[in-house]
Design an enzyme around this catalytic site. Structure first.
Site, PDB file in Angstrom:
ATOM      1  N   CYS A   1       0.841  -1.277  -0.128  1.00 18.93           N
ATOM      2  CA  CYS A   1       0.065  -0.160   0.078  1.00 18.93           C
ATOM      3  C   CYS A   1       0.763   1.330  -0.068  1.00 18.93           C
ATOM      4  O   CYS A   1       1.622   1.275   0.869  1.00 18.93           O
ATOM      5  CB  CYS A   1      -1.048   0.009   1.255  1.00 18.93           C
ATOM      6  N   VAL A   2       0.665   2.109  -0.879  1.00 14.79           N
ATOM      7  CA  VAL A   2       1.527   3.233  -1.006  1.00 14.79           C
ATOM      8  C   VAL A   2       0.658   4.511  -1.229  1.00 14.79           C
ATOM      9  O   VAL A   2      -0.543   4.344  -1.459  1.00 14.79           O
ATOM     10  CB  VAL A   2       2.499   3.311  -2.218  1.00 14.79           C
TER      11      VAL A   2
END
Length: 124
Positions: A104-105
């Protein structure tokens, strides 16, 4: 040999790509943003509602390929604002109950002004 997957229950691709590609017993989806397939627009305004729409879109693509959310082995999640991480996780956990591997960015500009985009790899 690969098979292109398409369903009208998820938004049509907004560029030169497929909703998903099936290769053998593996499915790779394109990133889904929170476009409502009925209107072709992003209707939801907040991260939780957008995350739910993204998950519903992914569910539709997976089902069109003969898979399901339970068979997802990897997700990649993109957030416009990493500050939405906790709220996003609340919705995500309701859909991905098998807890697949995940990246997750945040801090990204996403298509159509979306707050979230998710792509998955699943078994078929």
């Amino acid at each position: 040999m690969s098979e292109k997957i398409h369903t009208d229950k998820a938004p049509a691709a907004i560029g030169p790509y497929s909703q998903a590609v099936k290769i053998g017993q593996r499915l790779l989806t394109s990133g889904q943003i929170p476009i409502d397939p009925a209107t072709g627009k992003i209707e939801a305004a907040d991260i939780k509602a957008q995350a739910a729409q993204v998950c519903e879109n992914l569910k539709a693509v997976l089902e069109a390929a003969g898979s399901s959310l339970d068979k997802v082995v990897k997700t990649t999640c993109f957030l416009k604002d990493i500050g939405d991480f906790d709220a996003f996780n609340e919705v995500y956990a309701q859909y991905f109950t098998e807890k697949p591997a995940r990246s997750c960015v945040g801090g990204l500009q996403l298509p159509k002004g979306a707050l979230v985009e998710v792509e998955v790899i699943a078994e078929v």
